[in-house]
Design a protein around this motif. Sequence first.
Motif, PDB file in Angstrom:
ATOM      1  N   HIS A   1      68.698  62.024  10.169  1.00 44.74           N
ATOM      2  CA  HIS A   1      67.602  62.959   9.928  1.00 44.74           C
ATOM      3  C   HIS A   1      66.451  62.708  10.907  1.00 44.74           C
ATOM      4  CE1 HIS A   1      69.449  64.335   6.182  1.00 44.74           C
ATOM      5  NE2 HIS A   1      68.472  65.221   6.077  1.00 44.74           N
ATOM      6  N   ASN A   2      66.168  61.456  11.191  1.00 43.99           N
ATOM      7  CA  ASN A   2      65.075  61.130  12.104  1.00 43.99           C
ATOM      8  C   ASN A   2      65.364  61.665  13.502  1.00 43.99           C
ATOM      9  OD1 ASN A   2      62.530  59.615  12.621  1.00 43.99           O
ATOM     10  ND2 ASN A   2      63.848  58.475  14.021  1.00 43.99           N
ATOM     11  N   ARG A   3      66.576  61.447  13.987  1.00 43.16           N
ATOM     12  CA  ARG A   3      66.940  61.967  15.313  1.00 43.16           C
ATOM     13  C   ARG A   3      66.835  63.487  15.338  1.00 43.16           C
ATOM     14  NH1 ARG A   3      70.817  57.822  14.955  1.00 43.16           N
ATOM     15  NH2 ARG A   3      72.346  59.284  14.099  1.00 43.16           N
ATOM     16  N   ARG A   4      67.311  64.115  14.270  1.00 46.32           N
ATOM     17  CA  ARG A   4      67.347  65.572  14.252  1.00 46.32           C
ATOM     18  C   ARG A   4      65.944  66.169  14.188  1.00 46.32           C
ATOM     19  NH1 ARG A   4      69.669  69.804   9.837  1.00 46.32           N
ATOM     20  NH2 ARG A   4      69.925  71.568  11.265  1.00 46.32           N
ATOM     21  N   ILE A   5      65.095  65.598  13.361  1.00 44.50           N
ATOM     22  CA  ILE A   5      63.781  66.207  13.172  1.00 44.50           C
ATOM     23  C   ILE A   5      62.909  66.074  14.407  1.00 44.50           C
ATOM     24  CG2 ILE A   5      62.298  64.333  12.260  1.00 44.50           C
ATOM     25  CD1 ILE A   5      61.813  66.397   9.869  1.00 44.50           C
ATOM     26  N   LEU A   6      63.204  65.091  15.272  1.00 41.80           N
ATOM     27  CA  LEU A   6      62.439  64.887  16.509  1.00 41.80           C
ATOM     28  C   LEU A   6      63.104  65.512  17.733  1.00 41.80           C
ATOM     29  CD1 LEU A   6      61.472  61.122  16.042  1.00 41.80           C
ATOM     30  CD2 LEU A   6      59.943  63.083  15.780  1.00 41.80           C
ATOM     31  N   SER A   7      64.270  66.098  17.542  1.00 44.04           N
ATOM     32  CA  SER A   7      65.079  66.510  18.687  1.00 44.04           C
ATOM     33  C   SER A   7      64.416  67.567  19.556  1.00 44.04           C
ATOM     34  CB  SER A   7      66.447  67.022  18.202  1.00 44.04           C
ATOM     35  OG  SER A   7      66.287  68.156  17.342  1.00 44.04           O
ATOM     36  N   LEU A   8      63.590  68.434  18.988  1.00 42.34           N
ATOM     37  CA  LEU A   8      62.987  69.514  19.761  1.00 42.34           C
ATOM     38  C   LEU A   8      61.591  69.165  20.277  1.00 42.34           C
ATOM     39  CD1 LEU A   8      64.054  72.546  17.546  1.00 42.34           C
ATOM     40  CD2 LEU A   8      65.234  71.565  19.524  1.00 42.34           C
ATOM     41  N   THR A   9      61.005  68.109  19.751  1.00 34.55           N
ATOM     42  CA  THR A   9      59.670  67.703  20.207  1.00 34.55           C
ATOM     43  C   THR A   9      59.704  66.559  21.219  1.00 34.55           C
ATOM     44  OG1 THR A   9      59.490  66.279  18.240  1.00 34.55           O
ATOM     45  CG2 THR A   9      58.472  68.476  18.114  1.00 34.55           C
ATOM     46  N   MET A  10      60.756  65.739  21.174  1.00 36.38           N
ATOM     47  CA  MET A  10      60.820  64.586  22.076  1.00 36.38           C
ATOM     48  C   MET A  10      60.806  64.959  23.555  1.00 36.38           C
ATOM     49  SD  MET A  10      63.264  61.728  20.253  1.00 36.38           S
ATOM     50  CE  MET A  10      62.893  60.474  21.477  1.00 36.38           C
ATOM     51  N   PRO A  11      61.518  66.016  23.987  1.00 33.23           N
ATOM     52  CA  PRO A  11      61.489  66.328  25.424  1.00 33.23           C
ATOM     53  C   PRO A  11      60.092  66.614  25.953  1.00 33.23           C
ATOM     54  CG  PRO A  11      63.357  67.402  24.385  1.00 33.23           C
ATOM     55  CD  PRO A  11      62.523  66.833  23.269  1.00 33.23           C
ATOM     56  N   ALA A  12      59.272  67.357  25.198  1.00 34.20           N
ATOM     57  CA  ALA A  12      57.908  67.636  25.652  1.00 34.20           C
ATOM     58  C   ALA A  12      57.110  66.344  25.774  1.00 34.20           C
ATOM     59  CB  ALA A  12      57.218  68.604  24.692  1.00 34.20           C
ATOM     60  N   SER A  13      57.296  65.431  24.828  1.00 35.10           N
ATOM     61  CA  SER A  13      56.605  64.142  24.908  1.00 35.10           C
ATOM     62  C   SER A  13      57.056  63.354  26.131  1.00 35.10           C
ATOM     63  CB  SER A  13      56.876  63.321  23.646  1.00 35.10           C
ATOM     64  OG  SER A  13      56.329  63.930  22.503  1.00 35.10           O
ATOM     65  N   PHE A  14      58.344  63.327  26.359  1.00 33.15           N
ATOM     66  CA  PHE A  14      58.894  62.565  27.480  1.00 33.15           C
ATOM     67  C   PHE A  14      58.325  63.067  28.800  1.00 33.15           C
ATOM     68  CE2 PHE A  14      62.392  61.646  30.534  1.00 33.15           C
ATOM     69  CZ  PHE A  14      62.432  60.264  30.400  1.00 33.15           C
ATOM     70  N   LEU A  15      58.082  64.382  28.908  1.00 36.05           N
ATOM     71  CA  LEU A  15      57.578  64.978  30.140  1.00 36.05           C
ATOM     72  C   LEU A  15      56.069  65.184  30.109  1.00 36.05           C
ATOM     73  CD1 LEU A  15      60.426  67.578  30.742  1.00 36.05           C
ATOM     74  CD2 LEU A  15      60.222  65.247  31.613  1.00 36.05           C
ATOM     75  N   ASP A  16      55.398  64.596  29.098  1.00 32.84           N
ATOM     76  CA  ASP A  16      53.946  64.672  28.955  1.00 32.84           C
ATOM     77  C   ASP A  16      53.449  66.110  29.000  1.00 32.84           C
ATOM     78  OD1 ASP A  16      51.435  63.649  28.470  1.00 32.84           O
ATOM     79  OD2 ASP A  16      50.958  63.369  30.596  1.00 32.84           O
TER      80      ASP A  16
END
Length: 463
Positions: free
Chosen positions: A381-396
């Motif tokens: 669930h943790n991986r899934r709930i962050l899956s669409l927001t993590m890329p924006a964070s990674f690329l600032d």
Amino acid sequence: MASFASGKPHCAMTPDPHLDGLLAHAVRRPDVFIRVTAALARHQAAASAARAREGRSLGPVDGLRVSWKDLFDIEGTATTCGSRLTTRQPARADAAAVARLAAAGAVCIGKTNLSEFAFNGLGTNPNFGTPRNPVFPRSEDRLCGGSSSGAAAAVALGLCELAIGTDTSGSVRVPAALCGLLGFRASGHRYPQAGLWTLSPTLDTIGLISGQMAWIRAVDEALTDIADRDEPCRGPYEAPQFLLDVDPHLEPAVSAALVRFAEALRDAGYRVEHAPHAHLAAVQTLFDKHGTLVGYEALDSIGHQVARGQTALLDSRVGERLHEAQRRLTPTALETLHAERLSLMHRQEQLSENVVFLAATTPMPAPRMGELASARHFHAHNRRILSLTMPASFLDMPAISVPIGRDEEGAPIGAQMSVPQGRDRFLLHLAASLENDGLFTVSSSPDDHTASQTPSAQCFARL
């Protein structure tokens, strides 16, 4: 700032029954507030009221009730990071962001709960209690999302107009989406970070949760260094071009709400094109092959707690994530992640300045606590709930989650708009314009005392 940790006011004040009621409510929600700064709030509110009576307001932030995720130092209070492993020594000074908002007249209600060390996107905390999502009856046991879970709950409960959190992988946008609020992730270092505990120095940034864009924009202005501010809107921005990605793994209600929102944008005269977000796929491929940057940097920021043999006091889910990061770490993993990150960010910079990536904030609405009983289910669930927001964070990428509807059970659904690094002001103007046009709305929010500050949609030209 003078310390008010003792709870004793430092000046005579006229009682404010409304504020006193809010503070009493906050005290009754220890799952939401780790520390209520009642004396400080009364002092700051009284000073703000006096300025208002004398016609010398400090601006739109003056008198605004705010809360701080318990990663920020506030003089005279301990910074717990949501953990039993941290020091209980009071901070000797305010974090730079805290001091800056205090100077602008903000009223500090207290310090909010979070996932331990801000290291999960579900908002659970076995140390101080897990905040339940205020959108639902407590009996439903729905989660707020995290890691800024207490921040979102505080706003949803009406205990403050704006909550300041941090966003590493989605930690502001996710709880905002699950609680039907606005959640803004700023570009890294847009706001001062001295006195802020960080999980991932590369990815951490300050984020804002509120029910109105006027409050987010006012606080953004107060927190941003004058030298670093974008040029103000001198005329219409170029009309945004939305690139819509409807992920095939979205739950049906989320997918339907996102499509309806895109259709409403088109009806309002905006350009919306279906286009896969290549950076999403590229970042996910990197993570699948090399592991996550936040996981590896967490080994430095909190891994020593495990090394000291203090795992009995650590949330077991945090320990499991640290062990997984340690297992996957290779000599070249960090080097590869940093190099590919810079390459992808450079490619983003080449995009037209009016491009806006549009997607769902989370692939599903707020999960129930009972769905996380096993470690396997929790981490999935943790991986899934962050899956669409993590890329924006990674690329600032600055990004904002806005509420776009609810599912058949009344669970809020959010849409995420993101733009390349440094285009924060463009994104904030856009979100304010959409709010003004009624393209999204927060269904319930605290008393509106700054509605007149809402920006005009005329900042944007239309095609």
